[in-house]
Every structure is written in structure tokens, then in C-alpha cells.
Scaffold this active site. Structure first.
Site, PDB file in Angstrom:
ATOM      1  N   CYS A 139      48.234  20.345  38.385  1.00 15.57           N
ATOM      2  CA  CYS A 139      46.896  20.865  38.633  1.00 15.57           C
ATOM      3  C   CYS A 139      45.997  19.654  38.482  1.00 15.57           C
ATOM      4  CB  CYS A 139      46.499  21.955  37.637  1.00 15.57           C
ATOM      5  SG  CYS A 139      44.761  22.424  37.850  1.00 15.57           S
TER       6      CYS A 139
ATOM      7  N   CYS B 103      42.684  20.505  36.286  1.00 16.23           N
ATOM      8  CA  CYS B 103      42.760  20.852  34.857  1.00 16.23           C
ATOM      9  C   CYS B 103      44.204  21.161  34.500  1.00 16.23           C
ATOM     10  CB  CYS B 103      41.823  22.000  34.515  1.00 16.23           C
ATOM     11  SG  CYS B 103      41.847  23.329  35.695  1.00 16.23           S
ATOM     12  N   SER B 104      44.568  22.417  34.318  1.00 15.02           N
ATOM     13  CA  SER B 104      45.916  22.701  33.821  1.00 15.02           C
ATOM     14  C   SER B 104      46.446  24.035  34.316  1.00 15.02           C
ATOM     15  CB  SER B 104      45.897  22.691  32.291  1.00 15.02           C
ATOM     16  OG  SER B 104      44.955  23.642  31.827  1.00 15.02           O
ATOM     17  N   CYS B 105      46.070  24.474  35.520  1.00 11.84           N
ATOM     18  CA  CYS B 105      46.575  25.740  36.045  1.00 11.84           C
ATOM     19  C   CYS B 105      48.105  25.691  36.069  1.00 11.84           C
ATOM     20  CB  CYS B 105      46.020  26.002  37.447  1.00 11.84           C
ATOM     21  SG  CYS B 105      44.232  26.241  37.425  1.00 11.84           S
TER      22      CYS B 105
HETATM   23 FE    FE Z   1      43.568  24.164  36.616  1.00 12.65          FE
END
Ligand code: FE
Length: 217
Positions: free
Chosen positions: A122, A125-127
Site C-alpha cells: 500500500c 499507508c498500510s491497507c
Molecule cells: Fe492504505
């Protein structure tokens, strides 16, 4: 206390990449600092044991979470009908198994072959597909991984100990709030006689992100 719920709310607030200019607009100014402050306070008051907290996080990162994804991969390897349905509409197939919920609403399965190796990131961010893989490992959220995997995926793979043949193309999938990806790693050679349970044991978390291979490194 529902520790998973607490972690979910404090560390990984979901967001929509495409409706805000700043993807982090909904996050507190420094969530990591706030979490640390909370942890320190709870520890001082004797309400939590930091070692136990580390163990809970480790369990969600490495043990409980990725088992759901591993089951999906093992079944795709063993059942051609399931495999076809999964590649066609992973969201529906995975939901049928009961693996749905926050951060797993829309899923797509991408399959590694001799000609293509898939890897998931991602970039904003951190999906991450929580219902299938649990909570994301620290490196997945790091600036270094997010930036480098797009620019130099083969070097990143080498850092993870994965070397692919020259003729294998590397395809990088950028997760969003709308779509999460599950990598179906290549089934290791010589596993024709293994049943689903035995196959599951070969499917590491990293192999389903694309930073590892099934059956080792
Ligand atoms: Fe994300």
C-alpha cells in the site's frame, strides 16, 4: 478487554484514499506516540503486561491471522472448481468461508506462475487484507518498503531472500481502501500427495504478500 478491537481502533484506523487529499487526515497527529503513552500508563497502573501485549500482537501478525489466507490458498491448490471461482470473484468466495469484515470488503486473488510473480503493497499507508492475513507486519507499513517495492521490486525481494528467474516478470499491486489483494503463491514441487491441512503449513504470511515463496523463504 477486546484487545484486537483496541488495537484496531488505535493503530490502524481505516480511511478512504480517494475522498481526502491527505490520506492521514483522520489519524491523530502521532498515533504511535499516543499508543506508546497509553501502553506506558496501562503498564504503570498494572493493568497490562507489556510482554503479554507483544505476544498478542505476534499472535495476530504471525499465527491466527495468516491461517485464514493459508486455508484459501491450500484449497485453491487442491480444488480446481474453488480455484476458478476464487480467481473470478475472490470477494464472494472468501466471504462464503466466513472471512470478511473490516479491511477485507473487496478482495482480488492474484496468482504466481512461471511467468509472473505478484507482490502487494500500500504505497500510501498500510491497507491490508485483515480477515485473511491478520494485522500487517511492521515492515509492510514502513516508508522503505512502500517506496522501494515500486521502484526496485527485485531488490526488495532479494532482501527477503527471494530470487526469481530473469524471465519471471514482477507485478506490484497497490492496495487501496477499495481493493485488497491476496497472492496465491506457486504450489511447491513434490506436494501432489499432500492434503489441504498439510498444504496449509507450507503457506507463509509473506508468500501471500509476495515477499516470500510457499514452502520456504
Ligand atoms: Fe492504505
Amino acid at each position: 478487554m477486546d484487545m484486537a478491537g483496541l488495537l484496531g481502533q488505535s493503530l490502524f484506523m481505516p480511511h478512504d484514499h480517494h475522498s481526502h487529499d491527505d490520506p492521514h487526515a483522520l489519524l491523530p497527529s502521532d498515533p504511535a506516540l499516543r499508543v506508546k503513552a497509553l501502553e506506558t500508563l496501562l503498564t504503570k497502573k498494572g493493568l497490562i503486561d507489556p510482554a503479554a501485549l507483544d505476544e498478542i500482537i505476534d499472535t495476530y501478525e504471525n499465527k491466527i491471522g495468516p491461517r485464514n489466507g493459508a486455508r484459501v490458498v491450500a484449497r485453491a491448490w487442491s480444488d480446481p472448481k474453488f480455484h476458478a471461482a476464487l480467481m473470478e470473484d475472490a470477494t464472494a468466495v472468501v466471504a462464503d468461508l466466513g472471512f470478511y469484515g473490516r479491511q477485507g470488503e473487496h478482495m482480488m486473488a492474484v496468482e504466481n506462475t512461471d511467468t509472473v510473480h505478484n507482490i502487494v503493497v500500500c504505497t500510501l499507508c498500510s491497507c491490508y487484507p485483515w480477515p485473511l492475513l491478520g494485522i500487517p507486519p511492521g515492515w509492510y507499513k514502513s516508508d522503505a518498503y512502500r517506496a522501494r517495492v515500486v521502484r526496485e521490486p527485485r531488490k526488495v525481494l532479494a532482501d527477503f531472500g527471494v530470487t526469481l528467474p530473469e524471465e519471471t516478470a514482477v507485478r506490484v499491486w497497490d492496495s487501496t481502501a477499495e481493493m485488497r489483494y491476496l497472492v496465491i503463491p506457486k504450489r511447491p514441487e513434490g506436494t501432489e500427495d499432500l492434503d489441504e491441512e498439510a498444504l496449509m503449513a507450507l503457506v507463509s504470511r509473506d508468500s501471500m504478500i509476495g515477499t516470500g515463496l510457499a514452502g520456504g523463504s
